[in-house]
Scaffold this active site. Sequence first.
Site, mmCIF file in Angstrom:
data_model
loop_
_atom_site.group_PDB
_atom_site.id
_atom_site.type_symbol
_atom_site.label_atom_id
_atom_site.label_comp_id
_atom_site.label_asym_id
_atom_site.label_seq_id
_atom_site.Cartn_x
_atom_site.Cartn_y
_atom_site.Cartn_z
ATOM 1 N N GLU A 107 83.086 -21.771 30.578
ATOM 2 C CA GLU A 107 84.227 -20.870 30.699
ATOM 3 C C GLU A 107 85.440 -21.351 29.912
ATOM 4 O O GLU A 107 86.356 -20.574 29.648
ATOM 5 C CB GLU A 107 84.564 -20.664 32.183
ATOM 6 C CG GLU A 107 83.380 -20.015 32.896
ATOM 7 C CD GLU A 107 83.610 -19.646 34.344
ATOM 8 O OE1 GLU A 107 84.578 -20.151 34.934
ATOM 9 O OE2 GLU A 107 82.806 -18.873 34.876
ATOM 10 N N LYS B 140 81.839 -32.584 32.315
ATOM 11 C CA LYS B 140 82.346 -31.342 32.877
ATOM 12 C C LYS B 140 81.727 -30.154 32.147
ATOM 13 O O LYS B 140 81.298 -30.269 31.006
ATOM 14 C CB LYS B 140 83.882 -31.310 32.755
ATOM 15 C CG LYS B 140 84.537 -32.436 33.578
ATOM 16 C CD LYS B 140 86.047 -32.448 33.502
ATOM 17 C CE LYS B 140 86.575 -33.214 32.318
ATOM 18 N NZ LYS B 140 88.007 -33.629 32.469
ATOM 19 N N ILE C 44 71.190 -19.266 32.859
ATOM 20 C CA ILE C 44 71.613 -17.901 32.508
ATOM 21 C C ILE C 44 71.837 -17.781 30.999
ATOM 22 O O ILE C 44 72.667 -17.005 30.538
ATOM 23 C CB ILE C 44 72.855 -17.482 33.315
ATOM 24 C CG1 ILE C 44 74.047 -18.428 33.081
ATOM 25 C CG2 ILE C 44 72.522 -17.463 34.793
ATOM 26 C CD1 ILE C 44 75.349 -17.943 33.763
ATOM 27 N N ARG D 291 81.975 -36.055 29.133
ATOM 28 C CA ARG D 291 80.723 -36.226 28.384
ATOM 29 C C ARG D 291 80.091 -34.862 28.158
ATOM 30 O O ARG D 291 79.996 -34.056 29.080
ATOM 31 C CB ARG D 291 79.770 -37.131 29.171
ATOM 32 C CG ARG D 291 78.375 -37.190 28.584
ATOM 33 C CD ARG D 291 77.480 -38.185 29.305
ATOM 34 N NE ARG D 291 77.807 -39.557 28.909
ATOM 35 C CZ ARG D 291 78.231 -40.507 29.738
ATOM 36 N NH1 ARG D 291 78.376 -40.240 31.013
ATOM 37 N NH2 ARG D 291 78.510 -41.706 29.298
ATOM 38 N N ILE D 292 79.655 -34.613 26.945
ATOM 39 C CA ILE D 292 78.960 -33.369 26.645
ATOM 40 C C ILE D 292 77.463 -33.654 26.715
ATOM 41 O O ILE D 292 76.923 -34.426 25.907
ATOM 42 C CB ILE D 292 79.373 -32.832 25.264
ATOM 43 C CG1 ILE D 292 80.897 -32.581 25.233
ATOM 44 C CG2 ILE D 292 78.612 -31.557 24.926
ATOM 45 C CD1 ILE D 292 81.423 -31.600 26.276
#
Lengths: 731, 316
Positions: A691, A687, A470, A614-615
Amino acid sequence: MEFNAPAGQNLFDRAKIVGKSTPRIDGPLKVTGTAPYAAERHGVAANQAYGWIVGSAIAKGRIRSMDLDAARRAPGVIAIVAATEHEPVGTSDYNYAPLFGGNEVSHYHQAIAVVVAETFEQARSAAGLIGTEYDRVDGSFDLASSKDGAPLASEGGSDFAKLGKFEEAFAAAPVKVDETYTTPDESHAMMEPFATIAAWDGPDLTLWTSNQMIHWGKQAMASILGMPEENVRVDSPFIGGGFGGKLFVRADAVMAALGAKAANRPVKIAMQRPLMFNNGTHRHATIQRLRIGAERDGRITAIAHQNWSGNITQKEGENGTLQTPKLYAGANRLIENRIAQLDLPEGNAMRAPGEAAGHLALEVAMDELAEKLAMDPVELRILNDASGTVPGDPDTKISDRHLVRCLREGAERFGWSKRNAVPGQQRDGRWLTGMGVAAGYRAGPTTKSAARVRMSADGHVTVETDMTDIGTGSYTIIAQTAAETMGLPLESVTVKLGDSSFPVSSGSGGQWGAASSTAGVYAACVNLRRMIGEKLNFDADAANFADGRATLDNQSWRIADAGELTADGEMNYGDFKDGYDVGTYAGHFAEVRVDAYTGETHVTRMLAVCDAGRILNPLSARSQVIGGMVMAAGATLMEDLHVDKRFGFFVNHDLAGYEVPVHADIPHQECIFLDTLDPVISPMKAKGVGELGICGPGAAVANAIYNAIGVRVREYPVTLDKYLDRLPPAA
Amino acid sequence: MRSFTYERARTPAEAASAVATMRGAKFLAGGTNLLDLMKLEIEAPSHLVDVQDLDFGEIADTDDGGIRIGAMVSNTMLSAHPRVRRDYAVLTRAIQAGASGQLRNKATTAGNLLQRTRCSYFYDTNMPCNKRRPGDGCSAIGGSSRQLGVIGISDSCIATYPGDMAVAMRVLDAVVETVTPDGSTRSIPIADFHRLWGDTPQEETVLERGELITAVTLPRPRGGKHFYHKVRDRRSYAFALVSVAAVIQDDQTGQVAFGGVAPKPWRVPEAEELLPQGAAAVVSRAFAEARPTDQNKFKIPLAERTLAGIIADARS
């Protein structure tokens, strides 16, 4: 694949592709205008006709009559499906007000007809010839006057919780805050409107649409139209913004399907912008009362958060309390979430439903408490940080939390020490300047997610899943995951998304998409590795996959030698997670200046320091966080659906009337990710952040305005008319 | 949008005559407002007379030291013109505070004067509106009125003229030049151009049917410091809550007009004479007859504070 225990060391801990900033693989399509959005898919079905939705002119009542003759005779008109001539459509688990409800009108701009014509202009023109008579009835349109006596949204759970003895502890607390905050109804106002092309082939319906949750859409459409799920196909490869507004199929899809049936032609509908705000869903307005009691040293002893919102069927309000049990310590607690009945359009999920509005109250109340304590608001939050278990639910363990680091590193980088704790004192010419801080919490949920991976004879891998992108970067993180797991370069992976004929994924919502969908792709890739191992006769689970080869015990295999293979996989999550709260955390900082003459507020700097495990792709994750920060600034400074309490609708229903921030409002943003890992969430230890970025920055801006002008506004948005008469002298 | 017929006029007389003789005909210039209103059926002309080919595209010096701005000069061209930037900076600042770059490229000088109100109820054809359907009632009164007018309004309509350019032109004493269907011309001071509509809010200007704007003239520059402060909820692409156009001389005298408050750019000469006494004196005189709603009464102190900021800047 089952995820039944926290992740140990795995291949992602030595990743070469996952975790690296990676430009969007779909970027070239988007910047060249060749990514096909729903209304532009001219090639998917021949002979497309155009539909125009007619919205109800009243908020509540009954349609007495519709005069359709002139419209039916108008040039180019093929078919009209009108409420007076059509049974109400069915309902689904995913919407509250009927999307096409026969003669009963349940909200303003609810669809009452679709006109199908050869051209868009003909459909629009004919729609203007329909004469509709109504019997209007009174409705309930005012939250403030409807809230008294409103019931709990549900018993227990997140809607009612008590711990210790709140009333006694609050009464005994030497320092306390007791304030009420209001947040207005807000609109997603995404760039791409609701849009669908619908086509029937016998009993089979295909929807080329713009939707965040493909499988929900398929289920809902079957339920709404009373047809078997297997006859519905939903396809949505590109989405021009959703923010929760496109979690569910809406009137564009339903009316396109009905119009296509009546016209016996494929029908395209792009909902006209003025209908978007009342026909679609919105974030509900809230009224929130916060009571916080503390010892003189700042330790919170009592905290209560009560929340009221309203909705059309008195279900699923905006629960502003969600973050409060999670963020701060305190032995005596009360949570109440109540919901009133309102006849406004349907309220539903908008980016960080609950928490986005909740932070605007809680994090300002904390600022007010810090001032009463004469404490630094950063230190107050650190003093009351939680560790080990969730403060409002001591039976639940915290998986991994570094909020203190977020606040400390943020304060350091932002220059927080330069803040003047006395409000209204900092001047820069005609400007009053100020800084504000807020903490951020947003849950990090996962849900089961499946994918299919196909390897071609030359070793190229194609991933198929009904996951959506999105604007978040799903294509890229899925490609990174598959490339990492298969030991291939990124260019050797193709990703196909958004088609309901693909395996069912998590979809995009609730910031669960990144963590869940990549885990599902990992599960499918592990199965493909095992198929390759079986084919070439080695133990794939023990082997190392890199550079297109698998290596084990000094032996090496070229994986393409296994030939064409297809593997499905799904990641499922075990009950062990029920004992944990998996959250994402942030320290948000903002600096503003307020014109001492006019009261105009300009945000000058924003910073978010985020703890989200972790990104997966820092480049696209940053884009998510700063986008959330923009939206949060908008919520504080300007976003406001004006309710006309006589007619029962949102008055400012276009992009001129409903203001969202423009570039000039957001001059400088910074986003920093801590290098944390959360082994409880998934094998990826990653994660979502989609948001987290909207949870807190709005309160930081509001607190910065207070720090600048010394006037506290508790009624959002914080527009100049609410403080102009209390500004310090201009000169 | 209703079907309509279309022609491109070759001469001003032809254009004026076409609109005068054909029922429901309108002029089309940049179309940035009219076409939007047609899509919503707020405007439903039966015939459009496109004036873009007329020779109105120049900015020229006048004999008395002012300038003559052709009706079709775009907002972009007008705001960037060297003489406007030098001698009429308030106009440059006002135009650049409005709309977006793309819209200013299309919007014309004449069309901008005729921009219609942005009242949300005017824009929603389900709602009663005396401006759209005379006699229908005004749903903005008692409704959402934060953005709407505080003075010069009536019990029939509380809308505002929303533009910026005309507010600056008002302090410059611009004159609107027209040609009428019989071929005669007239000069209308901008003070008289927009009407205080009373109980006929559908009649927003003094233009007669078929009367075509050909130019706007500005008199000789009056020097002084030029200001345009537009206060709004976001920093770009929004209509004014209040705007203030001012030309202030070294002796503190000058001209001041307010936008976003009335059916026309709001300038009160007797109030303006009080400029040396400060903003409070000017605003209390200029808004003495104000009839704000609870939602928009803040506009009056906002006007005062905005003007106070301008006066302070002028002195510094």
